[in-house]
Structures are given as structure tokens and as C-alpha cells.
Write a protein that holds these residues in place. Structure first.
Motif, mmCIF file in Angstrom:
data_model
loop_
_atom_site.group_PDB
_atom_site.id
_atom_site.type_symbol
_atom_site.label_atom_id
_atom_site.label_comp_id
_atom_site.label_asym_id
_atom_site.label_seq_id
_atom_site.Cartn_x
_atom_site.Cartn_y
_atom_site.Cartn_z
ATOM 1 N N PRO A 123 106.718 -33.251 47.218
ATOM 2 C CA PRO A 123 107.308 -34.349 46.436
ATOM 3 C C PRO A 123 106.563 -34.507 45.114
ATOM 4 O O PRO A 123 105.368 -34.797 45.087
ATOM 5 C CB PRO A 123 107.119 -35.566 47.353
ATOM 6 C CG PRO A 123 107.099 -34.990 48.727
ATOM 7 C CD PRO A 123 106.407 -33.657 48.593
ATOM 8 N N ASN A 124 107.266 -34.230 44.058
ATOM 9 C CA ASN A 124 106.645 -34.116 42.740
ATOM 10 C C ASN A 124 106.991 -35.344 41.904
ATOM 11 O O ASN A 124 108.115 -35.468 41.415
ATOM 12 C CB ASN A 124 107.132 -32.843 42.050
ATOM 13 C CG ASN A 124 106.482 -32.619 40.705
ATOM 14 O OD1 ASN A 124 105.467 -33.230 40.390
ATOM 15 N ND2 ASN A 124 107.074 -31.745 39.902
ATOM 16 N N ILE A 125 106.028 -36.269 41.764
ATOM 17 C CA ILE A 125 106.251 -37.448 40.918
ATOM 18 C C ILE A 125 106.057 -37.030 39.464
ATOM 19 O O ILE A 125 104.976 -36.614 39.054
ATOM 20 C CB ILE A 125 105.287 -38.574 41.308
ATOM 21 C CG1 ILE A 125 105.582 -39.030 42.739
ATOM 22 C CG2 ILE A 125 105.424 -39.743 40.338
ATOM 23 C CD1 ILE A 125 104.659 -40.110 43.241
ATOM 24 N N THR A 178 98.153 -56.502 42.923
ATOM 25 C CA THR A 178 97.951 -55.082 43.233
ATOM 26 C C THR A 178 99.004 -54.620 44.223
ATOM 27 O O THR A 178 99.326 -55.324 45.177
ATOM 28 C CB THR A 178 96.557 -54.849 43.846
ATOM 29 O OG1 THR A 178 95.570 -55.301 42.936
ATOM 30 C CG2 THR A 178 96.336 -53.379 44.160
ATOM 31 N N ARG A 179 99.545 -53.429 43.994
ATOM 32 C CA ARG A 179 100.495 -52.844 44.926
ATOM 33 C C ARG A 179 100.331 -51.323 44.858
ATOM 34 O O ARG A 179 100.269 -50.738 43.778
ATOM 35 C CB ARG A 179 101.926 -53.267 44.577
ATOM 36 C CG ARG A 179 102.979 -52.782 45.559
ATOM 37 C CD ARG A 179 104.333 -53.435 45.298
ATOM 38 N NE ARG A 179 104.389 -54.781 45.879
ATOM 39 C CZ ARG A 179 105.472 -55.543 45.885
ATOM 40 N NH1 ARG A 179 106.578 -55.100 45.288
ATOM 41 N NH2 ARG A 179 105.460 -56.730 46.446
ATOM 42 N N PHE A 180 100.248 -50.681 46.011
ATOM 43 C CA PHE A 180 100.112 -49.234 46.097
ATOM 44 C C PHE A 180 101.452 -48.621 46.510
ATOM 45 O O PHE A 180 102.135 -49.157 47.388
ATOM 46 C CB PHE A 180 99.019 -48.858 47.115
ATOM 47 C CG PHE A 180 97.655 -49.366 46.726
ATOM 48 C CD1 PHE A 180 96.803 -48.596 45.959
ATOM 49 C CD2 PHE A 180 97.239 -50.634 47.128
ATOM 50 C CE1 PHE A 180 95.543 -49.063 45.608
ATOM 51 C CE2 PHE A 180 95.981 -51.109 46.784
ATOM 52 C CZ PHE A 180 95.122 -50.330 46.002
ATOM 53 N N TYR A 181 101.790 -47.497 45.893
ATOM 54 C CA TYR A 181 103.085 -46.864 46.136
ATOM 55 C C TYR A 181 102.889 -45.446 46.689
ATOM 56 O O TYR A 181 101.908 -44.766 46.402
ATOM 57 C CB TYR A 181 103.904 -46.770 44.847
ATOM 58 C CG TYR A 181 104.269 -48.098 44.249
ATOM 59 C CD1 TYR A 181 103.406 -48.733 43.358
ATOM 60 C CD2 TYR A 181 105.459 -48.723 44.577
ATOM 61 C CE1 TYR A 181 103.738 -49.969 42.800
ATOM 62 C CE2 TYR A 181 105.802 -49.947 44.020
ATOM 63 C CZ TYR A 181 104.934 -50.569 43.133
ATOM 64 O OH TYR A 181 105.256 -51.778 42.582
ATOM 65 N N ARG A 182 103.884 -45.014 47.453
ATOM 66 C CA ARG A 182 103.939 -43.613 47.867
ATOM 67 C C ARG A 182 105.404 -43.184 47.975
ATOM 68 O O ARG A 182 106.310 -44.021 48.121
ATOM 69 C CB ARG A 182 103.216 -43.384 49.184
ATOM 70 C CG ARG A 182 103.908 -43.956 50.411
ATOM 71 C CD ARG A 182 103.146 -43.610 51.684
ATOM 72 N NE ARG A 182 103.837 -44.081 52.886
ATOM 73 C CZ ARG A 182 103.374 -43.896 54.122
ATOM 74 N NH1 ARG A 182 102.209 -43.276 54.318
ATOM 75 N NH2 ARG A 182 104.056 -44.348 55.173
ATOM 76 N N LEU A 183 105.610 -41.853 47.909
ATOM 77 C CA LEU A 183 106.951 -41.274 48.009
ATOM 78 C C LEU A 183 106.981 -40.398 49.256
ATOM 79 O O LEU A 183 106.159 -39.486 49.418
ATOM 80 C CB LEU A 183 107.265 -40.438 46.764
ATOM 81 C CG LEU A 183 108.676 -39.872 46.641
ATOM 82 C CD1 LEU A 183 109.709 -41.004 46.513
ATOM 83 C CD2 LEU A 183 108.765 -38.941 45.433
#
Length: 560
Positions: free
Chosen positions: A485-487, A549-554
Motif C-alpha cells: 500500500p503506497n501512500i 493527535t490522531r494516527f492513521y494507517r491504510l
């Protein structure tokens, strides 16, 4: 009765299949009795029809009709042979003339008083014409001319009488996304063949053009090309069959007609592909020839020109049961099986997907690798197993008792390397759908290497065969093809947080967030999107990002 082209025939009666529909499911059963061996299976199963699309195209250049000339030549030849050998030696002979790139064709034709029946402007600079020996000799002496070679007949690489996609693992490969819901692979594949039934309800034909007998316009007169097309890309629409790359965009490039199927017709089709190489990504050729007078230079120039534009060229190895380098075992000589023996071409042999036996009719490679393509010493495909060489046959594909589309909106079973090659072409289409098309000859060889690397080595699936013959690894897809998965980018925009990434077809992408990375983490989904057709940019958005603060992932998972 003699005929001017060679088609490998079955030694066994064929079994016809009829389609019985009941609700959604399709059942097949053999009809009673068999039939005598014939040239090949005719329409055996009829399906629903649909209205033809508006995609018939008139070629801007290419070959004029030569039916009368061909018959006149054939009839006159028999009379002359028994009366006057001197007259015979001066009779015109079909030839292919390859010019140097800077040569003006019109001036040269005028200078020599010639009229061409085919002209080539994209894949190579040249023409086809009937030449007397004296005319051919004068052309060979002209410094503007690169080669003067005999034209000759090509043949279909099919025998008789299934599908190989189960043996290849395609139904469980996410990019193919086979689930009966007609997701289409957005890759363009040209089929150089007898044409394709342009309105077949199980095929996505987007262009059709004819370079053989006048009036056909790319529409299949025989069935062979339609069968090949279905193996590549028959729709996943819950009836009929499904191809390796379901719904791929098919270009019918008709170079094999009822009476016209020579190298000059083939070169006209290749010229058309070169002209459209910015759109066409793969070409499949399930035709071959071992004619001793093949136009090797013209053909290699045309194929090299197409491959240099980033088109992957896949061809059937042939059904002669011999070495594709010919009886002499030497690459680049007139007895090679063309176009499969060219270094720019992925050559495909055939196996039986039900018992993993090599097809008895399939051509093979002896020991000795193909030479480098001219001007590209880095262009080479090697074995995936260290220390094991890769010879001229690059891969092997299912080619025995393959069930696919047929003319009259029907379906049929055939065998041959003609059927193995489109399995490989379809697999290349899946790779391109996940990773993007080639743009250079180096890109083409990288794709071919990826296919070889993912395929199953011959020693792991095939019983030991006779010494010094090589058929190649069995084509298989691989999860290693799929990029991580390429952000591509992320950031705030107009009060929202956007994640931009590349989506691969057959996969679902879900953006998630967590307030902290301290265990136990709780990820909350923001939204999902599906990859469709081919790899493409996609965006998922957090409409109300936390001001602290918020952390994201795909996360990527195979689509249902």
C-alpha cells in the motif's frame, strides 16, 4: 485437395458440447456420438447475441486485396512448370522489401517502377510486392534497401478440442477478482489472428480492423481468434467462460483470412499495432511459420519496433513438436519458428492442465539461450532458479482441451500452443493491471522476468522429459507482484485530512485512525474504496480530524 496453409489436425474425433441453462447455473454435457476429424471445431455451443458496437475501423494503410492475383499465380504456375522452366524463373514472386529508416518509399518505388500491395510505415519502413527475379536483384543492389525476402504463408497454432485458469490459480488471485460480477481489467490486448467476433456477448472487443481478405473488417470468419480472445479476457458475467484477465479490452487485428494469410498481411497488422502502441499494452500472436524463406529481417525489425514502444509481445511456440530454433538448433536462421524464436518475444509452450503432462505436439527449446535483442545487451530473461539456465521457451501454459468462446456467440474446446499463449498474455495483463504498463524495451523485459519468477519451475510440476528439451516454467501469478500500500501523499486540506494512495484492482483499501499508538490500540475505520480495472490514484478523507493527535494507517484486503 491441397491448401496453401498448414493447420495441425487432430487424430481423434472431437466431442461436441451443448449448453443447458437452468436458472443461474450452466451445465455442460457431452452430446451423443462423435464426429470425424475436421480442420477444427466449429461453433458447438450457442449463447445469447448482442448488437454489434461501433468499433469497426478502416485501416489507414496496409494491404490491398490480392485474391485474383493469388489465384492467377497459382493456376499459371502449374502450367508453366510442365512447359517452360525459363519462363517460370521470370515469373513474379511475392516478396517483402525492408528499407533503411531514412529511405523515402515513394521515390524508391518510382525509381524501380514498382507497385506495392502492402506498405509499412510504423513497425518498419518497407513494402510487399510481387517481384520478378531481375527486379529483386536490382533492389538488393540498391543501397537504400536493407533486405529483400520471400513472402510466405503463416499458420494457426491450434489442433483440436476446459480451461486452464484453475490450474494457474487465477480464481483465487485477487487482481483477477473473479466473482461473477463483471469487474473488468483495464488493459488493452491486441489479438493478431483470424479476427474476433466483435459482438460476442462474453467479450469486450473495443477495436476491430482487417488486413487480410477484403470485407471482413476484423470480424472472425473462422473461430480461432475468438477462442484465443476468450482465453485472454472473457467476461466474468456468470455465464459462458471467464478469461485469465476478465473483461480486458480486446483489439481484433485480423491478419489471417480465408485466402490471404501471408507474412505481408502479418506485417501490416504489426504496423497497425506500432501506430497504436501508446494504447495497446500487449500483443498475442497464436500463429507461426517455419517456411524456409521467412522474412526474418523484416519481422524482427517490426517486432523490435513494437517492443521498444513498451508493448509486451507474446507468441505461441508452435505445434511441430520440435525445437523453436529449428532443426539446426541455431538462433537467427531461416528455419526458426517465427515469431516465437525472436529475442523480443515471450515464447509459450503447452501442457495439459488436467494431468501436468507436456503436450505432445508442443515445440520446445534445446540447449542454448536466445541472443540479446539488437542494441540492448541488458535485455535478458533468466531462470528463477540459480544455476538453472533459461532457454528459448520462456514459459509454459495450459494448451490441451481448453474451453473458450467461439463464433456465432458460441463456445468450443481446442488444443494447441495457440491456447497456451493467450493464457500467458492474460497473465501479463494482470501484472500490468497491478503495476502499470511498460514504456521501454527494458520495462518489457522486466515484466517478462516477473512472470518467469512467479511461475512454477518445470522440475516441480512436469514428469521428467527427454534429455535436452525444455518447455519452461508453468505460468502462475504471485502476491509478490502487488506493490505494498503506497501512500503517495497526505495532509490537511480545507479542514479535512486526506490520504492519497495507489489502488490495485481486486483489493479493498480502508483508512483507519487511532488516538494513540500505546497498546491496546483501537483503530476506527474512516472509509473504504475498491481498486478497479488497473492501478490508479485514490483518496480517503477524514472529514473531522481531531485537533489534538490522531494516527492513521491504510489497510489493504482482497475484495470480496
Amino acid at each position: 485437395m491441397s491448401r496453401s496453409w498448414n493447420l495441425s489436425e487432430s487424430l481423434f474425433p472431437k466431442t461436441f458440447l451443448r449448453k443447458r441453462t437452468s436458472g443461474v447455473n450452466t451445465k455442460l454435457r457431452p452430446a451423443s456420438g462423435g464426429v470425424s476429424p475436421a480442420r477444427h471445431v466449429r461453433s458447438v455451443v450457442r449463447g445469447p447475441r448482442s448488437v454489434a458496437g461501433h468499433f469497426i475501423e478502416t485501416p489507414p494503410s496496409g494491404c490491398r486485396g490480392r485474391l485474383a492475383v493469388v489465384f492467377l499465380f497459382a493456376l499459371t504456375l502449374g502450367a508453366i512448370a510442365s512447359t517452360n522452366n525459363a519462363m517460370y524463373s521470370e515469373r513474379p514472386v511475392p516478396m517483402i522489401v525492408t528499407l533503411r529508416p531514412e529511405t523515402g518509399m515513394d521515390k524508391l518505388l518510382k525509381d524501380h517502377g514498382l507497385q506495392a500491395h502492402c506498405t509499412y510505415h510504423h513497425a518498419l519502413n518497407g513494402f510487399a510486392a510481387s517481384l520478378a527475379p531481375g527486379q529483386a536483384q536490382r533492389l538488393r543492389a540498391d543501397p537504400r534497401v536493407l533486405a529483400v525476402e520471400r513472402d510466405g504463408q503463416v499458420r494457426l497454432c491450434a489442433q483440436t478440442n476446459g480451461t486452464g485458469i484453475i490450474r494457474m490459480g487465477i480464481p483465487t488471485f485477487p487482481v483477477a477478482h473473479i466473482n461473477g460480477q463483471d469487474h473488468r481489467i483495464n488493459v488493452d490486448v491486441a489479438v493478431l489472428d483470424t479476427g474476433i467476433q466483435t459482438n460476442h456477448p462474453d467479450l469486450n472487443v473495443v477495436q476491430a480492423v482487417g488486413f487480410s481478405d477484403p470485407g471482413l473488417g476484423g470480424n472472425d470468419w473462422d473461430g480461432h481468434g475468438t477462442h484465443v480472445a476468450g482465453i485472454i479476457g472473457a467476461l466474468d458475467n456468470n455465464f459462458g467462460v471467464v478469461g485469465v484477465a476478465p473483461g480486458a479490452r480486446l483489439w481484433a487485428v485480423q491478419v489471417f483470412g480465408p485466402t490471404q494469410h501471408s507474412w505481408s498481411n502479418m506485417l501490416a497488422g504489426l504496423d497497425y499495432i506500432a501506430m497504436n502502441a501508446d494504447k495497446i499494452e500487449i500483443v498475442n500472436v497464436s500463429l507461426d511459420s517455419t517456411d524456409i524463406s521467412q522474412p526474418y529481417i523484416a519481422l524482427e525489425q517490426a517486432v523490435a519496433s513494437i517492443v521498444s514502444r513498451g508493448v509486451v509481445f507474446v507468441a505461441a511456440a508452435g505445434n511441430g513438436g520440435g525445437d523453436i530454433a529449428g532443426p539446426d538448433g541455431v538462433w537467427g536462421t531461416s528455419d526458426d519458428v517465427l515469431p516465437a524464436a525472436l529475442p523480443e518475444v515471450m515464447a509459450v509452450s503447452a501442457m495439459n492442465p488436467t494431468n501436468d503432462q507436456i503436450a505432445s505436439f508442443s515445440d520446445f527449446s534445446g540447449q542454448g539461450s536466445k541472443p540479446f535483442p539488437p542494441g540492448c545487451s541488458s535485455c535478458v530473461v533468466t531462470s528463477a532458479i540459480p544455476g538453472v539456465p533459461l532457454y528459448g521457451i520462456e514459459v509454459c501454459g495450459p494448451g490441451v482441451a481448453i474451453y473458450s468462446t467461439w463464433i456465432n456467440s458460441g463456445y468450443a474446446i481446442l488444443s494447441g500452443t495457440s491456447m497456451a499463449s493467450p493464457h500467458a498474455a492474460g497473465l501479463v495483463a494482470l501484472y500490468i493491471a497491478a503495476n502499470g504498463r511498460a514504456h521501454t524495451i527494458q520495462d518489457v523485459f522486466a515484466i517478462r522476468q516477473a512472470i518467469v519468477n512467479s511461475s512454477q519451475p518445470e522440475s516441480q510440476w512436469s514428469p521428467p522429459n527427454q534429455a535436452y528439451t525444455y518447455y519452461g516454467p508453468l505460468i502462475y501469478p504471485s502476491g509478490a507482484w502487488i506493490p505494498s500500500p503506497n501512500i503517495l501523499s497526505q495532509g490537511m486540506r480545507s479542514g479535512t485530512f486526506q490520504i492519497n494512495f495507489a489502488a490495485v484492482p481486486g483489493y479493498t483499501y480502508t483508512a483507519q485512525y487511532a488516538p494513540s499508538l500505546v497498546s491496546p490500540r483501537q483503530w476506527t475505520p474512516l472509509g473504504s474504496t475498491n481498486g478497479e480495472g488497473s492501478v490508479a490514484p485514490a483518496t480517503l478523507t477524514d472529514l473531522a480530524p481531531n485537533p489534538v493527535t490522531r494516527f492513521y494507517r491504510l489497510v489493504r484486503t482482497p475484495s470480496p
